[in-house]
Structures are given as C-alpha cells and as structure tokens.
Motif scaffolding. Structure first.
Motif, PDB file in Angstrom:
ATOM      1  N   PHE A 354     -66.925 -19.350 -14.217  1.00  0.00           N
ATOM      2  CA  PHE A 354     -66.808 -19.301 -12.761  1.00  0.00           C
ATOM      3  C   PHE A 354     -68.084 -18.714 -12.175  1.00  0.00           C
ATOM      4  CE2 PHE A 354     -64.367 -15.880 -14.772  1.00  0.00           C
ATOM      5  CZ  PHE A 354     -65.035 -14.735 -14.338  1.00  0.00           C
ATOM      6  N   GLY A 355     -68.276 -18.926 -10.880  1.00  0.00           N
ATOM      7  CA  GLY A 355     -69.486 -18.501 -10.197  1.00  0.00           C
ATOM      8  C   GLY A 355     -69.483 -17.037  -9.813  1.00  0.00           C
ATOM      9  N   PRO A 356     -70.583 -16.569  -9.168  1.00  0.00           N
ATOM     10  CA  PRO A 356     -70.788 -15.133  -8.948  1.00  0.00           C
ATOM     11  C   PRO A 356     -69.971 -14.512  -7.826  1.00  0.00           C
ATOM     12  CG  PRO A 356     -72.616 -16.387  -8.036  1.00  0.00           C
ATOM     13  CD  PRO A 356     -71.757 -17.368  -8.772  1.00  0.00           C
ATOM     14  N   ASN A 357     -69.448 -15.298  -6.907  1.00  0.00           N
ATOM     15  CA  ASN A 357     -68.689 -14.712  -5.804  1.00  0.00           C
ATOM     16  C   ASN A 357     -67.250 -14.478  -6.257  1.00  0.00           C
ATOM     17  OD1 ASN A 357     -67.782 -13.790  -3.352  1.00  0.00           O
ATOM     18  ND2 ASN A 357     -67.896 -15.766  -2.303  1.00  0.00           N
ATOM     19  N   ASN A 358     -67.063 -13.453  -7.069  1.00  0.00           N
ATOM     20  CA  ASN A 358     -65.740 -13.208  -7.658  1.00  0.00           C
ATOM     21  C   ASN A 358     -65.293 -11.758  -7.538  1.00  0.00           C
ATOM     22  OD1 ASN A 358     -66.704 -11.645 -10.128  1.00  0.00           O
ATOM     23  ND2 ASN A 358     -67.789 -13.586 -10.437  1.00  0.00           N
ATOM     24  N   GLY A 359     -66.045 -10.948  -6.791  1.00  0.00           N
ATOM     25  CA  GLY A 359     -65.740  -9.517  -6.724  1.00  0.00           C
ATOM     26  C   GLY A 359     -64.390  -9.202  -6.118  1.00  0.00           C
ATOM     27  N   ARG A 360     -63.888 -10.091  -5.254  1.00  0.00           N
ATOM     28  CA  ARG A 360     -62.601  -9.843  -4.590  1.00  0.00           C
ATOM     29  C   ARG A 360     -61.411 -10.311  -5.429  1.00  0.00           C
ATOM     30  NH1 ARG A 360     -61.545 -12.849  -0.694  1.00  0.00           N
ATOM     31  NH2 ARG A 360     -63.180 -14.414  -0.912  1.00  0.00           N
ATOM     32  N   PHE A 361     -61.673 -10.838  -6.606  1.00  0.00           N
ATOM     33  CA  PHE A 361     -60.614 -11.459  -7.390  1.00  0.00           C
ATOM     34  C   PHE A 361     -60.343 -10.637  -8.648  1.00  0.00           C
ATOM     35  CE2 PHE A 361     -62.599 -14.589  -4.757  1.00  0.00           C
ATOM     36  CZ  PHE A 361     -61.539 -15.325  -4.256  1.00  0.00           C
ATOM     37  N   GLN A 362     -59.190  -9.986  -8.666  1.00  0.00           N
ATOM     38  CA  GLN A 362     -58.834  -9.101  -9.772  1.00  0.00           C
ATOM     39  C   GLN A 362     -58.830  -9.844 -11.099  1.00  0.00           C
ATOM     40  OE1 GLN A 362     -58.060  -5.691  -9.510  1.00  0.00           O
ATOM     41  NE2 GLN A 362     -58.147  -5.739 -11.745  1.00  0.00           N
ATOM     42  N   GLU A 363     -58.313 -11.069 -11.101  1.00  0.00           N
ATOM     43  CA  GLU A 363     -58.218 -11.808 -12.357  1.00  0.00           C
ATOM     44  C   GLU A 363     -59.596 -12.137 -12.918  1.00  0.00           C
ATOM     45  OE1 GLU A 363     -57.588 -14.838  -8.987  1.00  0.00           O
ATOM     46  OE2 GLU A 363     -57.173 -12.732  -9.419  1.00  0.00           O
ATOM     47  N   ALA A 364     -60.584 -12.323 -12.051  1.00  0.00           N
ATOM     48  CA  ALA A 364     -61.942 -12.576 -12.536  1.00  0.00           C
ATOM     49  C   ALA A 364     -62.508 -11.347 -13.229  1.00  0.00           C
ATOM     50  CB  ALA A 364     -62.844 -12.992 -11.375  1.00  0.00           C
ATOM     51  N   GLN A 365     -62.292 -10.195 -12.613  1.00  0.00           N
ATOM     52  CA  GLN A 365     -62.793  -8.961 -13.229  1.00  0.00           C
ATOM     53  C   GLN A 365     -62.095  -8.700 -14.567  1.00  0.00           C
ATOM     54  OE1 GLN A 365     -65.410  -8.026 -11.471  1.00  0.00           O
ATOM     55  NE2 GLN A 365     -64.681  -9.666 -10.119  1.00  0.00           N
ATOM     56  N   ASP A 366     -60.809  -8.944 -14.606  1.00  0.00           N
ATOM     57  CA  ASP A 366     -60.050  -8.720 -15.840  1.00  0.00           C
ATOM     58  C   ASP A 366     -60.471  -9.680 -16.951  1.00  0.00           C
ATOM     59  OD1 ASP A 366     -58.672  -6.715 -14.544  1.00  0.00           O
ATOM     60  OD2 ASP A 366     -56.912  -7.951 -14.105  1.00  0.00           O
ATOM     61  N   LEU A 367     -60.669 -10.950 -16.574  1.00  0.00           N
ATOM     62  CA  LEU A 367     -61.070 -11.936 -17.579  1.00  0.00           C
ATOM     63  C   LEU A 367     -62.472 -11.651 -18.106  1.00  0.00           C
ATOM     64  CD1 LEU A 367     -59.578 -15.200 -16.062  1.00  0.00           C
ATOM     65  CD2 LEU A 367     -59.072 -14.279 -18.322  1.00  0.00           C
ATOM     66  N   LYS A 368     -63.368 -11.211 -17.246  1.00  0.00           N
ATOM     67  CA  LYS A 368     -64.696 -10.818 -17.733  1.00  0.00           C
ATOM     68  C   LYS A 368     -64.578  -9.646 -18.700  1.00  0.00           C
ATOM     69  CE  LYS A 368     -66.772 -10.350 -13.701  1.00  0.00           C
ATOM     70  NZ  LYS A 368     -67.876 -10.069 -12.738  1.00  0.00           N
ATOM     71  N   ALA A 369     -63.728  -8.699 -18.358  1.00  0.00           N
ATOM     72  CA  ALA A 369     -63.592  -7.497 -19.190  1.00  0.00           C
ATOM     73  C   ALA A 369     -63.029  -7.806 -20.573  1.00  0.00           C
ATOM     74  CB  ALA A 369     -62.711  -6.469 -18.481  1.00  0.00           C
ATOM     75  N   CYS A 370     -62.086  -8.748 -20.639  1.00  0.00           N
ATOM     76  CA  CYS A 370     -61.473  -9.059 -21.932  1.00  0.00           C
ATOM     77  C   CYS A 370     -62.241 -10.121 -22.704  1.00  0.00           C
ATOM     78  CB  CYS A 370     -60.018  -9.490 -21.748  1.00  0.00           C
ATOM     79  SG  CYS A 370     -59.782 -11.164 -21.095  1.00  0.00           S
TER      80      CYS A 370
END
Length: 423
Positions: A354-370
């Motif tokens: 996914f692209g860089p505008n993802n700071g507002r999306f909890q699932e994006a942060q979680d998926l990056k972390a895992c």
C-alpha cells in the motif's frame, strides 16, 4: 454556526449537481428519501437505524445488521447512506428492510426523518457525527451507538477551537472504538461510556472469505482460472504467481504496471476503484503489448480456453473473493485520500502492498508492524520488494502468514458489541 454551514453546503451541492453526475445522484437521492420512507416504512414496526457514510462503513456495519436480524427478527432495519458510492452499490441490499439516502442534516429534515421512522435505537458507523440528528435522538431518549469509531489527536474534538462541536459526542449512549488510544482521548474530554472492541470490518472480511471458499466452482471462479491459465487458487499461489491490485487509482497503477510490463512471468488482476470508460482505457494504454481481458467485455471467453496476461475487473462486487487468487496483493488509495480495505486482502494470508498515506489507518500500522503489510513510497521501493520476493519465496509465505494471523486475531467485535447493547 453549524446550521449556517449546512445550508451553505446545501447550496453548494445544488450548484455542483448541475455539473457532476455523482453529486447529482446524491442531490436527487436526498430529496427523494422522504418519498422512499413514506412508501416503505411500516408505521407499526420497530426499526433499528444504521447509518453509513459510504460503502466501506457499510461493510463495517454489515456484520452487526446481519447478526441482529438473525437473533432479533422482531426488529426491522433501516439503512441510510450519505454517499452515492455506498447507496448505488447497496440500494438493493436484502439485509435491510428500507434503504435510502440520509437527508441533509438540517433541523427540519432531522425532525421529519425521526418522526417518520421512530427508531428504537441507532448505530452510526465509524466517523458519522451529524449534529442535528444526534441532538434530536438524545432529546427523544433514543439510544445511539458509535461502532468501529476511531479517534486521533488532530480531530476537531480535541483541538482548542473544537469545544462547541465536541458536544455532539455527548449525544452517544456508548462508543465501541477500535483501539485504546481512542478510549484515552475520549476520556480526556470527559467521555467515559467507551469500550474497546476493535473493528467489525475484520468480522466482515472473514465472513466473505468463508462464503467464497466453497462456491468458487461458479462461473466467476471458473472464468478467472481460465483467463489466467492457472489450475485454481492453490496453483496460483504455488506455481503461477498472481498479483491482485484492488481499489487502485492512477498513481498506484503507474507503479505496479510499470513493473509487470517487464515481468511477464506474473499474472496480473486489476480491480480499479473507479470503473468508468476513461479510467479503463487509461489502464489499457499502460498495458499495451500485453494480453488484456476485461471481465464484462469477453463473454465469448466463458466457453473458451483463452489465456490473458492481465484481467481487468470492470464491475463491482467481485474483489473480495478475487484476492484468493493472489500470491501478493496491492490495495490502492495510499497515494491519495487514503488506503482502502486492507483486511479484505490480508484475510487471504498474502502480503499486502500500500502507499504512504496510511497514518490514519490502524490496520496499516498493525500490518507493517507484524510484517504482513509493506509500505511503498515510489516505484523503486516497489521494485526492490518484488525482487526480494522473487529471490526469496519464503519471505512471501512468512509475510502472508503474518497478514492472515493478524486478521484472525482481530475478529470478534460484532459479538462483543451486540452482547453489550441492550436490545
């Protein structure tokens, strides 16, 4: 001040409807809503009202609607939308008894709407905070629940100038929020009727996954398998790599199409977010030289054995199941207003770009972390990651497992909410 803004907005919509088809549909739909209600509402029934801004919010509310319908058939369901992108796709949704646009949030409209429906309770999905509707609901002692809501420090409620508008939050009976940060932010402004339940969208994507796993011997599944020249979903994952791009926009497409023009060993499925002729032709121009098939434009292939390099899904309603054919997925929107439905792809146990505008999306942060999600900022990022996947297939499997486990571990919000709501 709020009501002045609403009337100015109403004027702006009326003017814009003269030039924009989407706005025109919304304008007509809102004005037609009271006719729909007058014709379809049963004055003797007890209605539970669900409001979703658009299609994404509808998908979050859908598991609650369907479980409530199964367990409490004594209630009827009213479903309203704000955006044509939700209403036009789900106006015939069989899980609701009445579906219509929500009339604009003027005091007159709100009073008339609620007088017609007389709901026993209301569910507002995620970001919906309509000032007049909510204040009148509170005045009438009708329970109102905010579902799958998520709050951030930069929202107006938590700014020094948002004190007046934050009063709308006191109109809710209870908030069922996605994360602990949201609960803490609400507590700081005195809102304590809050439970962290997670996001109901995870329940929905797992429902979809279960529903399409068995019946993929259907014409849709057969056609996809045939057009791509693969033996089935498992073969796609094991021997014929397939890249599924869902809800893509032009900035997304310029990145991944550039890569796959140089890598014909991959099959490509594109389900664009905007399905109109101009956009489809733009995609096809980027794909010149490859064998391209549009899903709805190739009926003769249904009985044939033709093979394509690229399949363009030029209709709605198929994307959720199509992710099952992917080795890797891409979810669009991250170079614009924000990414679309990441859990929908991750549920199938495949890595998700996914692209860089993802700071507002909890699932994006979680998926990056895992490790199940990969953020890209440019073509070079994408090329580097894809080359790593090709060099180390085990990395694809590892990231895919992390993505699937993440979705499975976040399920259960629907059950928690309905167990808590007083029905």
């Amino acid at each position: 001040m709020y009501n002045v803004v609403i009337y100015l907005y109403l004027l702006g919509v009326a003017i814009a409807s003269l030039f924009n088809e989407k706005v025109r549909k919304m304008w007509r739909g809102e004005r037609d809503a009271f006719r729909v209600l007058r014709e379809k509402v049963d004055p003797d029934a007890k209605y539970v009202w669900f409001h979703a801004a658009s299609l994404g919010e509808f998908e979050q509310g859908r598991p609650i609607m369907e479980q409530l319908r199964r367990e409490h058939p004594e209630y009827k369901i009213l479903l309203t939308f704000f955006s044509p992108s939700g209403y036009e796709v789900r106006k015939n949704y069989e899980g609701a008894d009445v579906v219509c646009y929500l009339p604009l949030d003027t005091i007159t409209n709100a009073r008339r709407f609620l007088r017609t429906i007389r709901p026993v309770m209301a569910f507002f999905i995620k970001y919906e905070f309509w000032y007049n509707y909510l204040h009148i609901l509170k005045h009438r002692n009708i329970p109102v629940y905010s579902v799958s809501s998520i709050f951030r420090p930069d929202q107006v409620f938590f700014r020094w100038y948002g004190r007046q508008y934050r009063r709308v939050l006191n109109c809710f009976t209870h908030f069922y929020v996605q994360n602990e940060e949201s609960r803490e932010l609400l507590a700081k402004i005195g809102i304590t009727d809050v439970t962290v339940t997670g996001d109901t969208r995870f329940d929905r994507v797992l429902q979809i996954k279960e529903s399409v796993e068995a019946p993929q011997s259907s014409a849709v599944g057969d056609a996809i398998v045939r057009w791509l020249g693969i033996d089935g979903p498992s073969a796609a994952a094991a021997g014929a790599p397939v890249f599924v791009a869902g809800s893509s926009w032009p900035p997304d497409e310029e990145i991944f199409i550039r890569y796959f023009r140089q890598h014909p060993e991959w099959k490509l499925i594109i389900a664009p977010h905007v399905i109109d002729e101009d956009h489809l032709q733009q995609i096809e121009k980027l794909l010149e030289g490859l064998r391209v098939v549009r899903y709805t434009k190739a009926p003769s292939l249904m009985a044939g054995g033709a093979v394509a390099d690229v399949l363009i899904i030029d209709c709605f309603g198929l994307l959720s199941g199509i992710y099952r054919y992917g080795t890797v997925a891409y979810v669009g929107g991250g170079f614009g207003v924000g990414i679309h439905n990441l859990p929908e792809a991750a549920a199938w146990g495949i890595p998700v770009f996914f692209g860089p505008n993802n700071g507002r999306f909890q699932e994006a942060q979680d998926l990056k972390a895992c490790g199940g999600g990969i953020e890209i900022k440019c073509y070079d990022d994408f090329e580097r990651c894809m080359q790593q996947f090709e060099a180390q297939p085990g990395d694809v499997a590892r990231r895919g497992l992390a993505a699937g486990n993440y979705v499975q571990g976040r399920a259960g919000a629907t059950r928690k909410i309905l167990a808590d709501v007083k029905l």
